[in-house]
Scaffold this active site. Structure first.
Site, PDB file in Angstrom:
ATOM      1  N   GLU A 187       0.197   3.779  -2.911  1.00 34.85           N
ATOM      2  CA  GLU A 187      -0.996   4.614  -2.766  1.00 34.85           C
ATOM      3  C   GLU A 187      -0.764   5.737  -1.762  1.00 34.85           C
ATOM      4  O   GLU A 187      -1.161   6.871  -1.981  1.00 34.85           O
ATOM      5  CB  GLU A 187      -2.195   3.761  -2.327  1.00 34.85           C
ATOM      6  CG  GLU A 187      -2.663   2.830  -3.422  1.00 34.85           C
ATOM      7  CD  GLU A 187      -4.002   2.176  -3.115  1.00 34.85           C
ATOM      8  OE1 GLU A 187      -4.419   1.317  -3.918  1.00 34.85           O
ATOM      9  OE2 GLU A 187      -4.626   2.513  -2.088  1.00 34.85           O
ATOM     10  N   GLU A 188      -0.098   5.382  -0.669  1.00 35.09           N
ATOM     11  CA  GLU A 188       0.188   6.365   0.364  1.00 35.09           C
ATOM     12  C   GLU A 188       0.998   7.521  -0.204  1.00 35.09           C
ATOM     13  O   GLU A 188       0.756   8.684   0.108  1.00 35.09           O
ATOM     14  CB  GLU A 188       1.030   5.663   1.437  1.00 35.09           C
ATOM     15  CG  GLU A 188       0.713   5.998   2.850  1.00 35.09           C
ATOM     16  CD  GLU A 188       1.572   5.177   3.803  1.00 35.09           C
ATOM     17  OE1 GLU A 188       1.244   4.002   3.990  1.00 35.09           O
ATOM     18  OE2 GLU A 188       2.556   5.741   4.308  1.00 35.09           O
ATOM     19  N   ARG A 189       1.964   7.195  -1.047  1.00 35.86           N
ATOM     20  CA  ARG A 189       2.857   8.232  -1.563  1.00 35.86           C
ATOM     21  C   ARG A 189       2.159   9.129  -2.569  1.00 35.86           C
ATOM     22  O   ARG A 189       2.355  10.340  -2.568  1.00 35.86           O
ATOM     23  CB  ARG A 189       4.109   7.590  -2.153  1.00 35.86           C
ATOM     24  CG  ARG A 189       5.061   7.224  -1.060  1.00 35.86           C
ATOM     25  CD  ARG A 189       6.033   6.143  -1.326  1.00 35.86           C
ATOM     26  NE  ARG A 189       6.497   5.636  -0.020  1.00 35.86           N
ATOM     27  CZ  ARG A 189       7.281   4.596   0.136  1.00 35.86           C
ATOM     28  NH1 ARG A 189       7.696   3.930  -0.912  1.00 35.86           N
ATOM     29  NH2 ARG A 189       7.639   4.227   1.346  1.00 35.86           N
ATOM     30  N   ALA A 193      -0.063  11.452  -0.615  1.00 36.75           N
ATOM     31  CA  ALA A 193       0.656  12.555   0.029  1.00 36.75           C
ATOM     32  C   ALA A 193       0.879  13.683  -0.967  1.00 36.75           C
ATOM     33  O   ALA A 193       0.623  14.858  -0.669  1.00 36.75           O
ATOM     34  CB  ALA A 193       1.984  12.069   0.593  1.00 36.75           C
ATOM     35  N   GLN A 233       0.800  -1.218   0.000  1.00 37.32           N
ATOM     36  CA  GLN A 233       0.000   0.000   0.000  1.00 37.32           C
ATOM     37  C   GLN A 233       0.836   1.274   0.000  1.00 37.32           C
ATOM     38  O   GLN A 233       0.286   2.368  -0.054  1.00 37.32           O
ATOM     39  CB  GLN A 233      -0.947   0.015   1.198  1.00 37.32           C
ATOM     40  CG  GLN A 233      -0.236   0.170   2.499  1.00 37.32           C
ATOM     41  CD  GLN A 233      -1.202   0.062   3.661  1.00 37.32           C
ATOM     42  OE1 GLN A 233      -2.202  -0.623   3.595  1.00 37.32           O
ATOM     43  NE2 GLN A 233      -0.888   0.764   4.730  1.00 37.32           N
TER      44      GLN A 233
END
Lengths: 427, 267
Positions: free
Chosen positions: A281-283, A286, A278
């Site tokens: 997606e997190e990056r 952000a 994941q």
């Protein structure tokens, strides 16, 4: 609760601290939205409506209170998440069986971009933890019972989630975390601690990464859903941070905390892998959540320097100023292009690790550059706590550190460029 | 002129058909600028949204449907292609379907409440509506005429500046905000109602409803389809900024104030 004065809509206009540049209202040769190729390919009318509705919620239920929350050092997560959950914004990509909308990742990006209109970094970050850090693995790999117990109420906004991965001794080096979850009867017994836990003080449950079995460090960890009211959990310290002040960040200790073994997410030993999956997606998330704020800072700086005079003319008239703002605007658009390209490839099913890492690397650095350059043009006012630019200067310093430090992003990119030297073999 | 379709009366559940006007206007938060040719304001590339008073009308219609007073609620918007976005917002808030009366270019620039009221009246007759819900006025032209004109064309009663609407057997009891305070009137159906600020607080369109709205139909019509002539009846001579406020001056005492007022010719 404060109710926005509605007796005259133009009065509200004067209260808005930020001109919403992202909505393009410039008088002169304005960009016609319909001509922009990126958004036309990626974003539809529904994305637009989503942003309009979320923008409304932010304007009425979040932004009027941000100053107060920053002062208090905490925003009311349950209240805010409930409002977002009711409107469907917390489960955009989550399965419909648990109250989510089952839409593709472009909708998450639309939400993230709109959250950039919030006048601080803390609230979007906390929302991001709820939607894109603590819950994706659970949604993808958790059992039906576990999803009913933890995912469903998180999507509804009835509970607050936090992510327990980083520790005092292990941040970038996730593989070397020390927290253990040892089998005893039907339970896991958890010992250890976590650090930098966003939402830690308000969370109802934690998505915990712990060492559960024998094996190499990438294969001996599991993700476990941990109720925060379990005995033995000690919220020892509310960390006093330079920025993101309305987001509560906890240092937590675990002393013989019991949790049923059925609370493990997916397969034992796969925790590290799930967490890695994941990260892309997190990056991207952000990068998306900060872009809008950067444009807002640039626009607010234009408005300020237009009014502020020195030596008989507006500060904005100095070439060094308007040229610099043009440079920054260019950089923001470049990053946006990279982000949309990355998202486009991602929803096609491609591996975007390299590009997503580039997005994260760039947004951390650009955030600091924009905030720093713009703050300079605010002069003395920029140094006070009365303006938005100084708050975002403090808030955005975190981006190069949290969610994947710059150095880790660079290592990843180097790996893809085949320039990363081999790690020394342990004897 | 017709009386339109009567909803069920006398204690039987009302199944009212409601038409809601949704005008696309420059967003209230935008700083409006006059065009260099001084013939209008800049609209190109500028953020537009649904007229806030129309949003309130949409919200009221949705609430009436939720209370089972209304059976079908239809949104209508007159203007260029982008009006479809305004209709989509109305559908996302809960309206059933939309009608886009396409008017663009010069025709749109010279469109007036007089034309719009004729369009609304015709649609109301075709759709057999019981209530036409409009915002009291649009925030771009502040005309405050469309509701009143539409009622006159149809020979329907009107309840303008509504701040509260209640069922009263087969009629509606409407509280109006007027200069002197509040006035409550009983209105027979069919009727025209225009919304004032305090009627309600419009809801956020939830994401599930935004996605559902995708499937709701929007019919396209032209003024010609409705037999309405939109030829201009007015000519704009010029559009200018309000005069810049001049600095005041501090006076020492009442005598000086009076002498200054006399010199300015106001007393």
């Amino acid at each position: 609760m404060f109710s926005v004065c509605r007796s005259c809509f133009s009065a509200i206009r004067n209260r808005l601290p930020i001109i919403e540049h992202g909505r393009r209202f410039s008088a002169h040769a304005a960009v016609n939205e319909a001509k922009e190729p990126d958004t036309a390919q990626l974003f539809t009318q529904e994305h637009k409506e989503l942003r309009r509705s979320l923008g409304r919620l932010i304007e009425q239920d979040i932004n009027p209170y941000v100053d107060e929350w920053e002062e208090m050092g905490q925003f009311p997560a349950h209240e805010v998440f409930k409002k977002l959950g009711q409107a469907g914004f917390l489960g955009v990509t989550k399965p419909t069986e648990y109250g989510g909308l089952g839409l593709d990742y472009t909708y998450s990006v639309a939400v993230a971009e709109e959250l950039g209109h919030i006048n601080c970094g803390g609230v979007p970050m906390a929302i991001g933890v709820q939607t894109d850090m603590a819950t994706p693995a659970l949604a993808r790999f958790g059992s039906d019972e576990l999803k009913k117990q933890f995912l469903e109420p998180s999507i509804a906004g009835d509970v607050v989630a936090c992510l327990g991965v980083s520790e005092a001794g292990a941040g970038s080096d996730v593989a070397s975390i020390k927290t253990t979850a040892v089998k005893k009867g039907d339970d896991y017994v958890i010992n250890g601690g976590k650090m930098w836990t966003t939402n830690g003080f308000q969370a109802d449950w934690m998505c915990l990464l712990a060492n559960t079995n024998e094996g190499p460090p990438h294969q001996n960890k599991s993700l476990i859903c941990l109720p925060m009211d379990a005995k033995g959990i000690n919220l020892s310290k509310r960390i006093d941070k330079m920025g993101m002040r309305c987001s509560d960040t906890a240092q937590i200790f675990f002393e013989d905390v019991h949790v049923p073994q059925s609370y493990v997410v997916g397969e034992e030993g796969q925790g590290f892998t799930y967490q890695m999956i994941q990260f892309q997606e997190e990056r991207m998330w952000a990068a998306a959540s900060i872009l809008q704020t950067l444009q807002n800072i640039i626009q607010a700086t234009i408005e300020y320097t237009k009014e502020r005079q020195a030596f008989g003319q507006p500060i904005l008239n100095n070439q060094s100023v308007h040229f610099r703002l043009a440079e920054l605007e260019t950089e923001v658009e470049l990053l946006r292009s990279l982000l949309y390209r990355t998202v486009g490839l991602y929803v096609q099913g491609q591996d975007v690790t390299k590009f997503a890492s580039m997005c994260k690397l760039k947004v951390g650095r650009l955030g600091r550059e924009v905030a720093d350059s713009c703050l300079q043009y605010w002069g003395g006012m920029g140094f006070t706590n009365e303006v938005l630019v100084s708050r975002l200067y403090r808030d955005f310093r975190l981006i190069s550190i949290g969610g994947g430090a710059d150095e880790v992003m660079l290592s990843i990119i180097c790996k893809y460029m085949n320039t990363l030297p081999k790690m020394p073999q342990k004897k | 002129m017709t009386k339109g379709h009567q909803g069920h009366l006398n204690g039987v559940k009302m199944a009212l058909r409601i038409l809601v006007g949704c005008k696309r206007v420059i967003d209230y938060a935008v700083k409006v600028r006059v065009k260099p040719d001084k013939m209008g304001v800049v609209t190109e590339g500028v953020k537009h949204s649904m007229n806030p008073f129309d949003e309130i009308a949409v919200e009221e219609a949705v609430r009436m449907k939720e209370k089972k007073l209304a059976s079908e609620i239809i949104a209508v918007s007159c203007g260029p292609q982008q009006c479809q976005e305004t209709l989509r917002t109305a559908l996302a808030m809960g309206l059933d379907r939309g009608i886009h009366v396409e008017i663009s270019g010069k025709d749109y620039e010279t469109l007036q409440p007089f034309h719009v009221s004729k369009i609304l009246a015709k649609i109301a007759e075709e759709e057999k509506v019981d209530i036409i819900f409009l915002g009291k006025q649009a925030i771009d032209d502040d005309c405050n005429q469309t509701g009143q004109m539409t009622a006159a064309l149809l020979d329907w009663p009107q309840a303008t500046f509504a701040s509260k609407i209640e069922k009263n057997n087969g009629d509606l009891m409407v509280t109006r905000e007027i200069d002197g305070g509040l006035e409550t009137i009983n209105v027979k159906l069919p009727c025209v109602i225009t919304s004032d600020l305090r009627l309600n607080e419009p809801r956020y369109a939830t994401l599930p409803n935004i996605m559902k709205a995708k499937k709701k139909p929007i019919a396209k019509k032209s003024p010609a389809d409705l037999g309405v002539d939109v030829s201009p009846r007015q000519e704009v001579l010029s559009v200018e900024d309000p005069p810049v406020r001049e600095a005041g001056s501090i006076v020492q005492d009442v005598d000086e104030l009076v002498s200054k007022l006399k010199a300015a010719g106001v007393v």
